[in-house]
Motif scaffolding. Structure first.
Motif, short mmCIF file in Angstrom:
data_model
loop_
_atom_site.label_atom_id
_atom_site.label_comp_id
_atom_site.label_asym_id
_atom_site.label_seq_id
_atom_site.Cartn_x
_atom_site.Cartn_y
_atom_site.Cartn_z
N UNK A 173 0.84 -1.18 0.00
CA UNK A 173 0.00 0.00 0.00
C UNK A 173 0.88 1.25 0.00
N UNK A 174 0.56 2.21 -0.82
CA UNK A 174 1.35 3.43 -0.94
C UNK A 174 1.01 4.40 0.17
N UNK A 175 2.01 5.11 0.60
CA UNK A 175 1.83 6.16 1.60
C UNK A 175 1.31 7.42 0.93
N UNK A 176 0.51 8.17 1.67
CA UNK A 176 0.12 9.48 1.17
C UNK A 176 1.30 10.43 1.31
N UNK A 177 1.25 11.51 0.58
CA UNK A 177 2.33 12.49 0.64
C UNK A 177 2.43 13.05 2.05
N UNK A 178 1.29 13.33 2.66
CA UNK A 178 1.29 13.89 4.01
C UNK A 178 1.93 12.91 5.00
N UNK A 179 1.57 11.65 4.93
CA UNK A 179 2.13 10.68 5.87
C UNK A 179 3.62 10.47 5.62
N UNK A 180 4.05 10.58 4.35
CA UNK A 180 5.48 10.47 4.06
C UNK A 180 6.24 11.61 4.73
N UNK A 181 5.75 12.83 4.59
CA UNK A 181 6.44 13.97 5.18
C UNK A 181 6.38 13.96 6.71
N UNK A 182 5.30 13.44 7.27
CA UNK A 182 5.25 13.26 8.72
C UNK A 182 6.32 12.26 9.16
N UNK A 183 6.43 11.16 8.43
CA UNK A 183 7.47 10.16 8.74
C UNK A 183 8.86 10.74 8.53
N UNK A 184 9.04 11.49 7.46
CA UNK A 184 10.33 12.12 7.19
C UNK A 184 10.73 13.07 8.32
N UNK A 185 9.80 13.89 8.76
CA UNK A 185 10.09 14.81 9.86
C UNK A 185 10.44 14.06 11.14
N UNK A 186 9.72 13.00 11.41
CA UNK A 186 9.97 12.24 12.64
C UNK A 186 11.33 11.55 12.60
N UNK A 187 11.67 10.95 11.48
CA UNK A 187 12.96 10.26 11.35
C UNK A 187 14.10 11.28 11.33
N UNK A 188 13.89 12.42 10.69
CA UNK A 188 14.90 13.48 10.70
C UNK A 188 15.17 13.93 12.13
N UNK A 189 14.11 14.12 12.91
CA UNK A 189 14.26 14.52 14.31
C UNK A 189 15.01 13.44 15.10
N UNK A 190 14.71 12.18 14.84
CA UNK A 190 15.41 11.08 15.50
C UNK A 190 16.91 11.15 15.21
N UNK A 191 17.27 11.34 13.96
CA UNK A 191 18.68 11.41 13.59
C UNK A 191 19.34 12.62 14.25
N UNK A 192 18.65 13.76 14.23
CA UNK A 192 19.19 14.97 14.87
C UNK A 192 19.45 14.75 16.35
N UNK A 193 18.49 14.15 17.02
CA UNK A 193 18.64 13.88 18.47
C UNK A 193 19.86 12.99 18.69
N UNK A 194 20.01 11.97 17.87
CA UNK A 194 21.12 11.03 18.04
C UNK A 194 22.46 11.72 17.79
#
Length: 174
Positions: free
Chosen positions: A1-22
């Protein structure tokens, strides 16, 4: 199942924040990304998340619920952190993609690692430590800052975008 654009960017922001924290707050953040050290404990995750929250502007409304005890806050942080790791594909995937990023673009990896080590979270282009990093790699301070700004987003993209059928690795062009 394909992700919506909104859910992709929400995931991108969350993973980016995870990397930044680390990379910004873990004493061995790059080693953690590469899988050279063990994943952080709940207490360490809580300390990382607190350090990240302390960088937020004063007028930012925290999304953390009103939790009464320190134990509740530790559990909340652990769950948020673990969910972010799951969105990124889990620790084995993070380690694999991070190693591929480092192998494919070791110069950017090294520049960002030195920036975090010597300059830290400073946003100033005029810091003498930034001058040290830029001179070490024969880059302009603006280029070093560009690499640092783009690092977490680029790695997050790589974590969220599986390779095409013919690719052996996860790197995005450019």
């Amino acid at each position: 199942m394909r992700r919506s654009v909104k859910s992709f960017y929400e995931a991108l922001n969350r993973v980016t924040y995870l990397i930044e924290i680390i990379i910004a707050f873990h004493p061995q953040g790059f080693s953690l990304l590469l899988g050279e050290i063990a994943e952080p404990t709940s207490r360490e995750i809580h300390e990382l998340m607190n350090a990240g929250r302390s960088r937020l502007p004063d007028d930012f409304i925290a999304t953390m619920p009103n939790l009464e005890t320190e134990a509740e806050r530790i559990v909340f942080d652990r769950e948020y952190f673990d969910k972010s790791v799951d969105i990124a594909g889990g620790w084995p995937h993070i380690h694999l993609v991070s190693r591929e990023f480092k192998d494919a673009d070791s110069r950017i990896w090294s520049v960002v690692m030195d920036h975090v080590k010597f300059v830290g979270n400073s946003a100033s282009r005029y810091t003498s430590k930034l001058g040290y990093v830029s001179a070490r790699y024969h880059l302009s301070p603006n280029t070093v800052m560009k690499y640092r700004r783009e690092f977490s987003v680029k790695l997050a993209h790589m974590l969220l975008m599986p390779p095409s059928d013919g690719d052996d690795f996860y790197l995005l062009p450019g």
